[in-house]
Design a protein around this motif. Structure first.
Motif, PDB file in Angstrom:
ATOM      1  N   LEU A  42       0.820  -1.205   0.000  1.00  0.00           N
ATOM      2  CA  LEU A  42       0.000   0.000   0.000  1.00  0.00           C
ATOM      3  C   LEU A  42       0.859   1.263   0.000  1.00  0.00           C
ATOM      4  CD1 LEU A  42      -2.778   1.377   0.276  1.00  0.00           C
ATOM      5  CD2 LEU A  42      -2.547   1.140   2.759  1.00  0.00           C
ATOM      6  N   VAL A  43       1.870   1.300   0.872  1.00  0.00           N
ATOM      7  CA  VAL A  43       2.717   2.489   0.964  1.00  0.00           C
ATOM      8  C   VAL A  43       3.540   2.668  -0.305  1.00  0.00           C
ATOM      9  CG1 VAL A  43       4.584   3.593   2.255  1.00  0.00           C
ATOM     10  CG2 VAL A  43       2.803   2.342   3.481  1.00  0.00           C
ATOM     11  N   ALA A  44       4.031   1.572  -0.886  1.00  0.00           N
ATOM     12  CA  ALA A  44       4.815   1.664  -2.117  1.00  0.00           C
ATOM     13  C   ALA A  44       3.978   2.250  -3.245  1.00  0.00           C
ATOM     14  CB  ALA A  44       5.338   0.283  -2.507  1.00  0.00           C
ATOM     15  N   ALA A  45       2.733   1.804  -3.365  1.00  0.00           N
ATOM     16  CA  ALA A  45       1.846   2.348  -4.398  1.00  0.00           C
ATOM     17  C   ALA A  45       1.576   3.830  -4.137  1.00  0.00           C
ATOM     18  CB  ALA A  45       0.537   1.563  -4.427  1.00  0.00           C
ATOM     19  N   ALA A  46       1.375   4.202  -2.868  1.00  0.00           N
ATOM     20  CA  ALA A  46       1.116   5.602  -2.526  1.00  0.00           C
ATOM     21  C   ALA A  46       2.317   6.487  -2.863  1.00  0.00           C
ATOM     22  CB  ALA A  46       0.779   5.719  -1.039  1.00  0.00           C
ATOM     23  N   VAL A  47       3.531   5.990  -2.604  1.00  0.00           N
ATOM     24  CA  VAL A  47       4.736   6.757  -2.927  1.00  0.00           C
ATOM     25  C   VAL A  47       4.781   7.071  -4.417  1.00  0.00           C
ATOM     26  CG1 VAL A  47       7.252   6.628  -3.108  1.00  0.00           C
ATOM     27  CG2 VAL A  47       6.128   5.932  -0.996  1.00  0.00           C
ATOM     28  N   LEU A  48       4.516   6.064  -5.237  1.00  0.00           N
ATOM     29  CA  LEU A  48       4.571   6.271  -6.690  1.00  0.00           C
ATOM     30  C   LEU A  48       3.489   7.232  -7.160  1.00  0.00           C
ATOM     31  CD1 LEU A  48       5.305   2.612  -7.814  1.00  0.00           C
ATOM     32  CD2 LEU A  48       6.816   4.575  -8.085  1.00  0.00           C
ATOM     33  N   VAL A  49       2.289   7.116  -6.619  1.00  0.00           N
ATOM     34  CA  VAL A  49       1.188   7.996  -7.042  1.00  0.00           C
ATOM     35  C   VAL A  49       1.487   9.443  -6.666  1.00  0.00           C
ATOM     36  CG1 VAL A  49      -1.230   8.591  -6.622  1.00  0.00           C
ATOM     37  CG2 VAL A  49      -0.583   6.213  -7.006  1.00  0.00           C
ATOM     38  N   PHE A  50       1.906   9.677  -5.418  1.00  0.00           N
ATOM     39  CA  PHE A  50       2.100  11.047  -4.962  1.00  0.00           C
ATOM     40  C   PHE A  50       3.421  11.653  -5.416  1.00  0.00           C
ATOM     41  CE2 PHE A  50      -1.235   9.696  -2.053  1.00  0.00           C
ATOM     42  CZ  PHE A  50      -2.055  10.824  -2.047  1.00  0.00           C
ATOM     43  N   ALA A  51       4.351  10.811  -5.912  1.00  0.00           N
ATOM     44  CA  ALA A  51       5.620  11.346  -6.424  1.00  0.00           C
ATOM     45  C   ALA A  51       5.530  11.697  -7.904  1.00  0.00           C
ATOM     46  CB  ALA A  51       6.749  10.336  -6.199  1.00  0.00           C
ATOM     47  N   ALA A  52       4.446  11.334  -8.569  1.00  0.00           N
ATOM     48  CA  ALA A  52       4.274  11.657  -9.987  1.00  0.00           C
ATOM     49  C   ALA A  52       4.072  13.164 -10.147  1.00  0.00           C
ATOM     50  CB  ALA A  52       3.080  10.899 -10.557  1.00  0.00           C
ATOM     51  N   PRO A  53       4.758  13.795 -11.092  1.00  0.00           N
ATOM     52  CA  PRO A  53       4.617  15.255 -11.276  1.00  0.00           C
ATOM     53  C   PRO A  53       3.176  15.741 -11.412  1.00  0.00           C
ATOM     54  CG  PRO A  53       6.477  14.450 -12.538  1.00  0.00           C
ATOM     55  CD  PRO A  53       5.799  13.233 -11.968  1.00  0.00           C
ATOM     56  N   PRO A  54       2.283  15.049 -12.152  1.00  0.00           N
ATOM     57  CA  PRO A  54       0.893  15.534 -12.209  1.00  0.00           C
ATOM     58  C   PRO A  54       0.217  15.547 -10.837  1.00  0.00           C
ATOM     59  CG  PRO A  54       1.311  13.961 -13.973  1.00  0.00           C
ATOM     60  CD  PRO A  54       2.486  13.898 -13.049  1.00  0.00           C
ATOM     61  N   THR A  55       0.507  14.511 -10.020  1.00  0.00           N
ATOM     62  CA  THR A  55      -0.080  14.469  -8.673  1.00  0.00           C
ATOM     63  C   THR A  55       0.506  15.564  -7.806  1.00  0.00           C
ATOM     64  OG1 THR A  55      -0.270  12.068  -8.892  1.00  0.00           O
ATOM     65  CG2 THR A  55      -0.585  12.990  -6.708  1.00  0.00           C
ATOM     66  N   VAL A  73       5.592  13.592   0.085  1.00  0.00           N
ATOM     67  CA  VAL A  73       6.323  12.494  -0.566  1.00  0.00           C
ATOM     68  C   VAL A  73       7.472  12.018   0.321  1.00  0.00           C
ATOM     69  CG1 VAL A  73       7.761  11.862  -2.542  1.00  0.00           C
ATOM     70  CG2 VAL A  73       5.687  13.213  -2.887  1.00  0.00           C
ATOM     71  N   TYR A  74       8.153  12.929   0.977  1.00  0.00           N
ATOM     72  CA  TYR A  74       9.275  12.547   1.832  1.00  0.00           C
ATOM     73  C   TYR A  74       8.795  11.712   3.024  1.00  0.00           C
ATOM     74  CZ  TYR A  74      11.815  16.137  -0.785  1.00  0.00           C
ATOM     75  OH  TYR A  74      12.378  16.882  -1.781  1.00  0.00           O
ATOM     76  N   VAL A  75       7.653  12.086   3.580  1.00  0.00           N
ATOM     77  CA  VAL A  75       7.092  11.309   4.684  1.00  0.00           C
ATOM     78  C   VAL A  75       6.689   9.921   4.200  1.00  0.00           C
ATOM     79  CG1 VAL A  75       5.092  11.107   6.214  1.00  0.00           C
ATOM     80  CG2 VAL A  75       6.352  13.261   6.083  1.00  0.00           C
ATOM     81  N   LEU A  76       6.075   9.847   3.012  1.00  0.00           N
ATOM     82  CA  LEU A  76       5.693   8.543   2.465  1.00  0.00           C
ATOM     83  C   LEU A  76       6.921   7.673   2.206  1.00  0.00           C
ATOM     84  CD1 LEU A  76       2.841   9.513  -0.033  1.00  0.00           C
ATOM     85  CD2 LEU A  76       2.613   8.205   2.089  1.00  0.00           C
ATOM     86  N   LEU A  77       8.000   8.282   1.705  1.00  0.00           N
ATOM     87  CA  LEU A  77       9.243   7.515   1.502  1.00  0.00           C
ATOM     88  C   LEU A  77       9.795   7.019   2.834  1.00  0.00           C
ATOM     89  CD1 LEU A  77      11.175   9.553  -1.225  1.00  0.00           C
ATOM     90  CD2 LEU A  77      10.481   7.156  -1.366  1.00  0.00           C
ATOM     91  N   THR A  78       9.698   7.844   3.861  1.00  0.00           N
ATOM     92  CA  THR A  78      10.157   7.438   5.192  1.00  0.00           C
ATOM     93  C   THR A  78       9.317   6.294   5.731  1.00  0.00           C
ATOM     94  OG1 THR A  78      10.898   9.711   5.630  1.00  0.00           O
ATOM     95  CG2 THR A  78      10.597   8.262   7.535  1.00  0.00           C
ATOM     96  N   VAL A  79       8.002   6.400   5.541  1.00  0.00           N
ATOM     97  CA  VAL A  79       7.104   5.332   5.984  1.00  0.00           C
ATOM     98  C   VAL A  79       7.376   4.050   5.198  1.00  0.00           C
ATOM     99  CG1 VAL A  79       4.689   4.611   6.102  1.00  0.00           C
ATOM    100  CG2 VAL A  79       5.322   6.935   6.755  1.00  0.00           C
ATOM    101  N   PHE A  80       7.659   4.185   3.901  1.00  0.00           N
ATOM    102  CA  PHE A  80       7.983   3.006   3.084  1.00  0.00           C
ATOM    103  C   PHE A  80       9.247   2.329   3.599  1.00  0.00           C
ATOM    104  CE2 PHE A  80      10.280   1.244  -0.638  1.00  0.00           C
ATOM    105  CZ  PHE A  80       9.415   0.192  -0.921  1.00  0.00           C
ATOM    106  N   SER A  81      10.265   3.118   3.930  1.00  0.00           N
ATOM    107  CA  SER A  81      11.499   2.547   4.478  1.00  0.00           C
ATOM    108  C   SER A  81      11.204   1.795   5.775  1.00  0.00           C
ATOM    109  CB  SER A  81      12.522   3.650   4.743  1.00  0.00           C
ATOM    110  OG  SER A  81      12.886   4.300   3.541  1.00  0.00           O
ATOM    111  N   ALA A  82      10.368   2.396   6.632  1.00  0.00           N
ATOM    112  CA  ALA A  82      10.015   1.749   7.899  1.00  0.00           C
ATOM    113  C   ALA A  82       9.212   0.475   7.653  1.00  0.00           C
ATOM    114  CB  ALA A  82       9.206   2.717   8.765  1.00  0.00           C
ATOM    115  N   ALA A  83       8.312   0.521   6.662  1.00  0.00           N
ATOM    116  CA  ALA A  83       7.498  -0.659   6.359  1.00  0.00           C
ATOM    117  C   ALA A  83       8.365  -1.816   5.877  1.00  0.00           C
ATOM    118  CB  ALA A  83       6.447  -0.311   5.298  1.00  0.00           C
ATOM    119  N   CYS A  84       9.370  -1.514   5.076  1.00  0.00           N
ATOM    120  CA  CYS A  84      10.269  -2.571   4.586  1.00  0.00           C
ATOM    121  C   CYS A  84      11.092  -3.156   5.724  1.00  0.00           C
ATOM    122  CB  CYS A  84      11.179  -2.021   3.496  1.00  0.00           C
ATOM    123  SG  CYS A  84      10.326  -1.636   1.949  1.00  0.00           S
ATOM    124  N   ILE A  85      11.585  -2.295   6.619  1.00  0.00           N
ATOM    125  CA  ILE A  85      12.351  -2.788   7.764  1.00  0.00           C
ATOM    126  C   ILE A  85      11.457  -3.648   8.659  1.00  0.00           C
ATOM    127  CG2 ILE A  85      13.551  -2.114   9.869  1.00  0.00           C
ATOM    128  CD1 ILE A  85      14.582   0.338   8.360  1.00  0.00           C
TER     129      ILE A  85
END
Length: 397
Positions: A42-55, A73-85
């Motif tokens: 879920l977080v990985a998909a959210a990172v990609l959606v919100f990091a897209a220039p149109p979004t 986007v930075y918070v989502l990337l941080t959450v993604f890193s935490a989710a992977c760990i």
């Protein structure tokens, strides 16, 4: 729009993977590993959606805050890193729930504080000019915004290094091929993440030195992040999916191998052998094993240990291994008991005295592997040969 598709297509792929996993997650909600997989997808998909220039542009417009998407986007990337760990902790140390809880709490709190600091630094900083693609190098020398950028990159780098080293180390161990494949994919994905971090740090460092390497941050880093955001989740899913596939293949194979024995004993169960599911091989195998064991229990009073011993000795004389000789002997005993049962039913002698029969051999508790061997050898020529003699003898009983 092409730039948006670069992010939206892999995000759609991850969303489909999440939808495919949802039934299993709902069914086994208490499984922390499955929950971690779902959260990470879920977080990985959210990172990609919100990091897209149109979004990014749309979010900035909706909030009315220039560059609001940056801390998001930075918070989502941080959450993604935490989710992977969190997932790797559950994956590696799942047999020690207490350690998993402590380690998960530590990492979640640490990365949670980083997320809060990212937001706080953006609030106290000043980023009035909207930058859709080159925010990091453009604001590389702006107080507080600079620290915000460095903080998210450092948190991302720590997670990338940790995951790369650990997964590479584990991939060198003696593990199954599905797990090794998944770990190598995670290593590749996090290596791309490290490449992303290097590009970003290089572009920022160049700005500090008075040079312009913005192209590293604008054109090289984003595709690397998009590809890694797909490879990493797939790497986590592959071992789970591969294990499931291996189990399904094993169950289908066992189900097919038990077919001769199930067919031989089919008429001993009222209504025949029942199939509960056409799609779940594990359920079908369990039902077939249960039906076979029920049929064996029906024959229990007529199972002849002496006949089994004679058949076992004969099979050994014909050069069969101990395991195969045992399976042949038990197949002979089962068929002979079935024949005797049929004769008694025809003669209406259901109440015949069975006390003089030899002590029965209970097969119902045998492991499935032995049932598979009996089923495989049921049509062995020796079985047909040895079941003819008992028939003639038992008719005089």
């Amino acid at each position: 729009m092409v730039n948006g598709l670069t992010f939206f297509i892999p995000a759609g792929f991850l969303a489909l993977a999440l939808l495919a996993k949802l039934p299993g997650i709902r069914k086994k909600w208490n499984d922390p590993l499955l929950r971690s997989v779902g959260w990470m997808l879920l977080v990985a998909a959210a990172v990609l959606v919100f990091a897209a220039p149109p979004t990014i542009a749309e979010v900035n417009d909706l909030t009315g805050v220039p560059n609001f998407s940056a801390p998001l986007v930075y918070v989502l990337l941080t959450v993604f890193s935490a989710a992977c760990i969190r997932l790797i902790v559950n994956w590696q140390y799942g047999e020690d729930p207490a350690y998993v809880r402590r380690a998960t709490l530590w990492w979640m709190v640490s990365y949670g504080l980083i997320a809060v600091l990212i937001i706080a630094l953006f609030v106290v900083g000043d980023a009035p000019v909207e930058r859709l693609r080159d925010f990091d190098p453009y604001y590389a020398r702006t107080p507080y915004i600079r620290e915000m950028i460095l903080l998210y990159l450092l948190a991302h780098s720590v997670a990338s290094v940790l995951m790369t080293v650990l997964c590479w180390k584990w991939s060198r161990l003696d593990i199954n091929r599905w797990l090794r494949t998944g770990l190598i994919m995670i290593v590749v994905g996090y290596s791309l993440n490290l490449g992303y971090d290097v590009c970003k740090f290089s572009a920022i460092g160049a700005r500090w030195a008075g040079h312009n390497w913005d192209w590293l941050s604008t054109y090289i880093a984003p595709p690397m992040a998009a590809v890694s955001a797909v490879i990493i989740p797939v790497g986590f899913v592959v071992p789970l999916a591969g294990q499931r596939f291996a189990i399904m293949r094993r169950d289908w194979s066992a189900y097919r191998q038990l077919a001769p024995l199930a067919q031989e004993l089919e008429d001993l169960k009222a209504g025949g052998m029942v199939e509960l599911s056409r799609t779940d091989p594990s359920l079908r195998l369990t039902q077939r094993e249960a039906d076979i064991n029920d049929a064996i229990l029906t024959l229990h009073p007529l199972l002849d240990r002496n006949l089994r011993d004679r058949a076992y000795a004969t099979a050994q004389e014909h050069g069969l291994t101990d395991a195969d000789a045992s399976a042949v002997a038990e197949a002979v005993m089962l068929i002979a008991a079935k024949q005797e049962r049929a004769r008694r039913q025809q003669a209406k002698t259901k109440n015949a005295n069975t006390a003089t029969l030899p002590e029965p051999q209970d097969l119902a508790g045998e492991p499935p592997r032995h049932l598979l061997r009996i089923s495989r050898l049921l049509r062995h020529p020796l079985v047909a040969e040895l079941t003819r003699a008992p028939s003639a003898e038992s008719s005089t009983v």
